[in-house]
Design a protein around this motif. Structure first.
Motif, PDB file in Angstrom:
ATOM      1  N   LEU A  39     -10.096  -7.035   3.392  1.00  0.00           N
ATOM      2  CA  LEU A  39     -10.094  -5.587   3.200  1.00  0.00           C
ATOM      3  C   LEU A  39     -10.128  -5.221   1.727  1.00  0.00           C
ATOM      4  CD1 LEU A  39      -9.763  -2.753   4.585  1.00  0.00           C
ATOM      5  CD2 LEU A  39      -7.312  -3.037   4.204  1.00  0.00           C
ATOM      6  N   SER A  40      -9.266  -5.871   0.935  1.00  0.00           N
ATOM      7  CA  SER A  40      -9.175  -5.505  -0.481  1.00  0.00           C
ATOM      8  C   SER A  40     -10.353  -6.009  -1.309  1.00  0.00           C
ATOM      9  CB  SER A  40      -7.864  -5.994  -1.081  1.00  0.00           C
ATOM     10  OG  SER A  40      -7.862  -7.391  -1.190  1.00  0.00           O
ATOM     11  N   LEU A  41     -10.959  -7.116  -0.913  1.00  0.00           N
ATOM     12  CA  LEU A  41     -12.068  -7.659  -1.696  1.00  0.00           C
ATOM     13  C   LEU A  41     -13.420  -7.055  -1.321  1.00  0.00           C
ATOM     14  CD1 LEU A  41     -11.188 -11.465  -1.867  1.00  0.00           C
ATOM     15  CD2 LEU A  41     -10.958  -9.749  -3.671  1.00  0.00           C
ATOM     16  N   PHE A  42     -13.633  -6.853  -0.026  1.00  0.00           N
ATOM     17  CA  PHE A  42     -14.968  -6.478   0.423  1.00  0.00           C
ATOM     18  C   PHE A  42     -15.074  -5.058   0.978  1.00  0.00           C
ATOM     19  CE2 PHE A  42     -14.584 -11.131   1.048  1.00  0.00           C
ATOM     20  CZ  PHE A  42     -15.478 -11.522   0.056  1.00  0.00           C
ATOM     21  N   LEU A  43     -14.099  -4.637   1.739  1.00  0.00           N
ATOM     22  CA  LEU A  43     -14.213  -3.351   2.404  1.00  0.00           C
ATOM     23  C   LEU A  43     -13.675  -2.193   1.574  1.00  0.00           C
ATOM     24  CD1 LEU A  43     -13.171  -4.511   5.998  1.00  0.00           C
ATOM     25  CD2 LEU A  43     -15.476  -4.247   5.051  1.00  0.00           C
ATOM     26  N   SER A  44     -12.655  -2.456   0.798  1.00  0.00           N
ATOM     27  CA  SER A  44     -12.052  -1.397  -0.003  1.00  0.00           C
ATOM     28  C   SER A  44     -11.525  -1.954  -1.330  1.00  0.00           C
ATOM     29  CB  SER A  44     -10.926  -0.731   0.787  1.00  0.00           C
ATOM     30  OG  SER A  44     -10.431   0.382   0.094  1.00  0.00           O
ATOM     31  N   PRO A  45     -12.442  -2.337  -2.231  1.00  0.00           N
ATOM     32  CA  PRO A  45     -12.019  -2.917  -3.511  1.00  0.00           C
ATOM     33  C   PRO A  45     -11.150  -1.972  -4.347  1.00  0.00           C
ATOM     34  CG  PRO A  45     -14.399  -3.119  -3.226  1.00  0.00           C
ATOM     35  CD  PRO A  45     -13.883  -2.301  -2.094  1.00  0.00           C
ATOM     36  N   SER A  46     -11.199  -0.690  -4.069  1.00  0.00           N
ATOM     37  CA  SER A  46     -10.383   0.269  -4.826  1.00  0.00           C
ATOM     38  C   SER A  46      -8.888   0.044  -4.610  1.00  0.00           C
ATOM     39  CB  SER A  46     -10.761   1.702  -4.459  1.00  0.00           C
ATOM     40  OG  SER A  46     -10.528   1.942  -3.087  1.00  0.00           O
ATOM     41  N   LEU A  47      -8.536  -0.636  -3.529  1.00  0.00           N
ATOM     42  CA  LEU A  47      -7.120  -0.948  -3.285  1.00  0.00           C
ATOM     43  C   LEU A  47      -6.533  -1.828  -4.382  1.00  0.00           C
ATOM     44  CD1 LEU A  47      -6.946  -1.679   0.549  1.00  0.00           C
ATOM     45  CD2 LEU A  47      -5.949   0.249  -0.667  1.00  0.00           C
ATOM     46  N   GLN A  48      -7.374  -2.613  -5.039  1.00  0.00           N
ATOM     47  CA  GLN A  48      -6.898  -3.513  -6.085  1.00  0.00           C
ATOM     48  C   GLN A  48      -6.310  -2.759  -7.271  1.00  0.00           C
ATOM     49  OE1 GLN A  48      -9.867  -6.464  -7.045  1.00  0.00           O
ATOM     50  NE2 GLN A  48     -10.405  -6.716  -4.898  1.00  0.00           N
ATOM     51  N   HIS A  49      -6.737  -1.510  -7.465  1.00  0.00           N
ATOM     52  CA  HIS A  49      -6.212  -0.708  -8.578  1.00  0.00           C
ATOM     53  C   HIS A  49      -4.713  -0.439  -8.427  1.00  0.00           C
ATOM     54  CE1 HIS A  49     -10.051  -0.151 -10.461  1.00  0.00           C
ATOM     55  NE2 HIS A  49     -10.577   0.233  -9.312  1.00  0.00           N
ATOM     56  N   ILE A  50      -4.256  -0.384  -7.199  1.00  0.00           N
ATOM     57  CA  ILE A  50      -2.823  -0.164  -6.953  1.00  0.00           C
ATOM     58  C   ILE A  50      -2.002  -1.267  -7.619  1.00  0.00           C
ATOM     59  CG2 ILE A  50      -1.030  -0.102  -5.169  1.00  0.00           C
ATOM     60  CD1 ILE A  50      -3.157   1.046  -3.269  1.00  0.00           C
ATOM     61  N   PHE A  51      -2.511  -2.499  -7.537  1.00  0.00           N
ATOM     62  CA  PHE A  51      -1.772  -3.647  -8.041  1.00  0.00           C
ATOM     63  C   PHE A  51      -1.951  -3.862  -9.541  1.00  0.00           C
ATOM     64  CE2 PHE A  51      -2.412  -4.259  -3.539  1.00  0.00           C
ATOM     65  CZ  PHE A  51      -1.120  -4.518  -3.129  1.00  0.00           C
ATOM     66  N   GLN A  52      -2.794  -3.063 -10.147  1.00  0.00           N
ATOM     67  CA  GLN A  52      -3.008  -3.185 -11.579  1.00  0.00           C
ATOM     68  C   GLN A  52      -2.251  -2.115 -12.353  1.00  0.00           C
ATOM     69  OE1 GLN A  52      -7.273  -3.100 -11.647  1.00  0.00           O
ATOM     70  NE2 GLN A  52      -7.439  -5.210 -10.942  1.00  0.00           N
ATOM     71  N   LYS A  53      -1.532  -1.295 -11.639  1.00  0.00           N
ATOM     72  CA  LYS A  53      -0.725  -0.268 -12.296  1.00  0.00           C
ATOM     73  C   LYS A  53       0.585  -0.899 -12.750  1.00  0.00           C
ATOM     74  CE  LYS A  53      -2.789   3.555  -9.765  1.00  0.00           C
ATOM     75  NZ  LYS A  53      -3.616   4.127 -10.775  1.00  0.00           N
ATOM     76  N   SER A  54       1.630  -0.161 -12.737  1.00  0.00           N
ATOM     77  CA  SER A  54       2.919  -0.685 -13.194  1.00  0.00           C
ATOM     78  C   SER A  54       3.440  -1.767 -12.253  1.00  0.00           C
ATOM     79  CB  SER A  54       3.942   0.445 -13.307  1.00  0.00           C
ATOM     80  OG  SER A  54       4.438   0.795 -12.031  1.00  0.00           O
ATOM     81  N   LEU A  55       4.329  -2.574 -12.771  1.00  0.00           N
ATOM     82  CA  LEU A  55       4.958  -3.642 -12.001  1.00  0.00           C
ATOM     83  C   LEU A  55       5.686  -3.085 -10.774  1.00  0.00           C
ATOM     84  CD1 LEU A  55       5.148  -6.675 -12.449  1.00  0.00           C
ATOM     85  CD2 LEU A  55       7.271  -6.310 -13.661  1.00  0.00           C
ATOM     86  N   ILE A  56       6.356  -1.981 -10.949  1.00  0.00           N
ATOM     87  CA  ILE A  56       7.115  -1.381  -9.853  1.00  0.00           C
ATOM     88  C   ILE A  56       6.180  -0.856  -8.770  1.00  0.00           C
ATOM     89  CG2 ILE A  56       8.671   0.522  -9.244  1.00  0.00           C
ATOM     90  CD1 ILE A  56       9.993   0.084 -12.020  1.00  0.00           C
ATOM     91  N   VAL A  57       5.076  -0.218  -9.159  1.00  0.00           N
ATOM     92  CA  VAL A  57       4.105   0.285  -8.185  1.00  0.00           C
ATOM     93  C   VAL A  57       3.489  -0.880  -7.412  1.00  0.00           C
ATOM     94  CG1 VAL A  57       1.868   1.445  -7.930  1.00  0.00           C
ATOM     95  CG2 VAL A  57       3.605   2.421  -9.445  1.00  0.00           C
ATOM     96  N   ALA A  58       3.114  -1.943  -8.117  1.00  0.00           N
ATOM     97  CA  ALA A  58       2.532  -3.114  -7.472  1.00  0.00           C
ATOM     98  C   ALA A  58       3.521  -3.748  -6.493  1.00  0.00           C
ATOM     99  CB  ALA A  58       2.088  -4.131  -8.514  1.00  0.00           C
ATOM    100  N   GLN A  59       4.769  -3.882  -6.909  1.00  0.00           N
ATOM    101  CA  GLN A  59       5.801  -4.464  -6.050  1.00  0.00           C
ATOM    102  C   GLN A  59       6.026  -3.607  -4.803  1.00  0.00           C
ATOM    103  OE1 GLN A  59       8.092  -7.252  -6.950  1.00  0.00           O
ATOM    104  NE2 GLN A  59       8.601  -7.140  -4.807  1.00  0.00           N
TER     105      GLN A  59
END
Length: 181
Positions: A39-59
């Motif tokens: 899902l995160s790699l092929f169908l909705s790559p925009s989801l990866q941006h969530i994990f590139q924000k702050s450490l707390i947001v990613a966690q």
């Protein structure tokens, strides 16, 4: 030596039976994780941006996407709502309270929060270790890592060596895993 069961006595599940059930359930978890990766790699790559924000947001996002759904699966399955997880059903075991009844949803929540606490603590630690990169690791991270491994080994050893084959989280939650016919 096998315990003899009468109509009021349940035979406690061994650690190996519990492990086998968890490994079967982990196949379902693995399929879910593969789905998330696809899902995160092929169908909705925009989801990866969530994990590139702050450490707390990613966690927090990781908790909501991975830990919470898996914990809910076990809460539903272990409680009166589901009776048994897929793995427990396959190996013929069930989580019950001290009287041998299916556990309530509240007890299942309590049990599974304790059960998955080391797992979530390891996620916490991994995020921090990735964040520091090649930097010096703070002493508190060693302590957290030690607590994680101590918890895991305690869970395993108590499930092997206690009279009722209860893991520490079963003892605290007043539950046990038993064979069912």
């Amino acid at each position: 030596m096998m315990q003899k069961a009468d109509k009021d006595t349940k035979i406690n599940a061994t650690f190996l039976l519990r492990l086998k059930a968890f490994l079967i359930d982990y196949l379902l978890i693995f399929i879910y994780l593969v789905f998330l990766v696809i899902l995160s790699l092929f169908l909705s790559p925009s989801l990866q941006h969530i994990f590139q924000k702050s450490l707390i947001v990613a966690q927090f996002a990781s908790f909501l996407i991975v830990t919470l759904p898996i914990t809910i699966y076990f809460i539903i399955c272990d409680s009166v709502l589901g009776g048994q997880s897929f793995g427990k059903r396959k190996v013929g075991i069930k989580t019950v309270d001290e009287k041998g009844n299916s556990i309530t949803v509240l007890r299942a929540i309590f049990r599974n929060v304790i059960k998955f606490l080391p797992w979530e603590m390891s996620h916490y630690l991994v995020y921090r270790l990735v964040d520091i990169g090649d930097g010096e690791m703070p002493f508190r991270y060693y302590l957290i890592g030690g607590l994680i491994y101590t918890s895991i080994f305690t869970y395993i050893l108590t499930a092997i060596f206690t009279k009722k084959k209860q893991s520490l989280y079963d003892i605290v939650a007043k539950t046990q895993v038993v064979k069912v016919s």
